[in-house]
Design an enzyme around this catalytic site. Structure first.
Site, mmCIF file in Angstrom:
data_model
loop_
_atom_site.group_PDB
_atom_site.id
_atom_site.type_symbol
_atom_site.label_atom_id
_atom_site.label_comp_id
_atom_site.label_asym_id
_atom_site.label_seq_id
_atom_site.Cartn_x
_atom_site.Cartn_y
_atom_site.Cartn_z
ATOM 1 N N SER A 1 22.948 3.721 5.430
ATOM 2 C CA SER A 1 23.943 4.333 6.292
ATOM 3 C C SER A 1 23.325 5.535 7.026
ATOM 4 C CB SER A 1 25.168 4.729 5.463
ATOM 5 O OG SER A 1 26.255 5.073 6.273
ATOM 6 N N ASP B 1 30.014 -5.972 6.486
ATOM 7 C CA ASP B 1 29.994 -4.592 6.983
ATOM 8 C C ASP B 1 30.574 -4.534 8.394
ATOM 9 O OD1 ASP B 1 29.455 -1.946 7.636
ATOM 10 O OD2 ASP B 1 27.393 -2.001 6.927
ATOM 11 N N HIS C 1 30.690 -2.117 3.945
ATOM 12 C CA HIS C 1 29.606 -1.150 4.096
ATOM 13 C C HIS C 1 29.185 -0.549 2.755
ATOM 14 C CE1 HIS C 1 27.075 1.716 6.153
ATOM 15 N NE2 HIS C 1 27.722 2.736 5.623
#
Length: 345
Positions: A137, A292, A321
């Protein structure tokens, strides 16, 4: 339980990409294991938006005793990012000794500024080479930026659920969360707990981008058909909002979400992402997650297409995610296939 970090104070104010200067910069960091004589066993972790530097606490199953990355074999380093509230300089710190906290006036940080702080810490620790740089991320954004800036520093690069440029979709999600915080009148009072109700709503919004339709269906569905109020999904959103408010603050959340929005590897480098990614020299593993919606697999596929020799793998996960934090067994299998670990340390 999170252990106490080490603290390093930069010797000079930090020039920021915006042109501002951040004085009295402190970086909190954790290390595990020992640097070997050859200096070849460093695993450097870049953490995501609301995490801290104690990677063993928030990435169990991938880091820790008996895990793929462990202190018996590796020297693991994780630094808390600037702007955070876990020891590194952030909005609740004093501008200068004797002054009050920054609060809303905290200067804009870019991902490149976070990397600049990492780099100074690396030099302070005497690390000359990093075997593996890993992040998911926002941590992946940091890792990519660093690998672009110093391609010869890293042997291996592992990025999960991340991108080369933060998308309009991601920026829109961040702005929706900031609007929730700004709508809380207490945010504008500049107090340590200011904006708490707004932060609670922001986290509930964010969670919809972190998880998936499938995940909610599996974990928050009602056991009976006669429910009219007090739904499990509602309680879950409230719980997650309260959980973040207990450990974070609204000013930090605003600052770091703005930092994420700045991520663009092509800025000031010709604009095109392909040639910039082509300059990465590390052996690279790019991992996407099928469900995601915040960083869809197409963004990781773009990375893999342009980083020379990169391996792309997509995890089939219903967690969305957050799968990069949860699916540690799958990640471990992919790392083993990638052969990141070498026989020489």
């Amino acid at each position: 339980m999170t252990s106490q970090p080490h603290l390093y104070t930069l010797p000079h104010p930090l020039p920021l990409e915006s042109g501002a200067l951040l004085p009295h910069v402190q970086i909190a960091y954790h290390t595990y294991g020992r640097l070997n004589a050859e200096g070849t066993n460093v695993i450097w972790v870049c953490h995501a938006l609301t995490a801290n530097s104690d990677v063993l606490a928030w990435w169990p199953g991938l880091f820790g005793p008996g895990c793929y990355y462990n202190a018996e074999e590796h020297f693991i380093v994780c630094a808390n990012i600037l702007g955070s509230c876990y020891g590194s300089t952030g909005p609740l710190n004093a501008r200068t000794p004797g002054e009050g906290p920054w609060y809303q006036a905290f200067p804009l940080l870019t991902v490149r500024d976070l990397v600049a702080a990492h780099e100074q810490l690396r030099q302070h620790l005497g690390i000359r080479h990093i075997h593996t740089l890993i992040g998911g991320s926002m941590g992946g954004q940091q890792a990519l930026e660093w690998a672009v800036q110093q391609p010869s520093l890293f042997s291996n690069l592992v990025v999960l659920a991340t991108n080369a440029r933060h998308s309009p979709w991601g920026i829109a999600f961040n702005e929706a969360q900031r609007l929730a915080i700004f709508a809380d009148a207490t945010y504008h009072t500049a107090s340590p707990t200011g904006g708490a109700a707004g932060l609670r709503a922001a986290r509930a919004t964010a969670l919809l981008s972190y998880r998936s339709y499938q995940a909610y269906g599996q974990t928050q569905a009602e056991p009976t058909d006669d429910q009219l109020t007090d739904f499990r999904a509602s309680a879950y959103q409230q719980y997650q909002g309260d959980k973040l408010v207990a450990r974070f603050n609204a000013y930090t959340y605003v600052a770091l979400s703005r930092t994420m929005d700045t991520h663009h590897l092509g800025r000031g480098r010709g604009g095109e992402l392909g040639p910039v990614l082509a300059g990465i020299q590390a052996r690279t593993l790019v991992i996407g997650i099928s469900s995601d919606v915040l960083f869809p697999p197409a963004e990781q596929q773009l990375l893999a297409r342009h980083i020379p020799g990169a391996m792309y793998a997509e995890m089939d996960s219903g967690f969305g995610h957050d799968g990069f934090l949860i699916e540690t067994a799958q990640i471990t299998q992919l790392l083993e296939q990638f052969h990141v670990r070498t026989a020489v340390y």
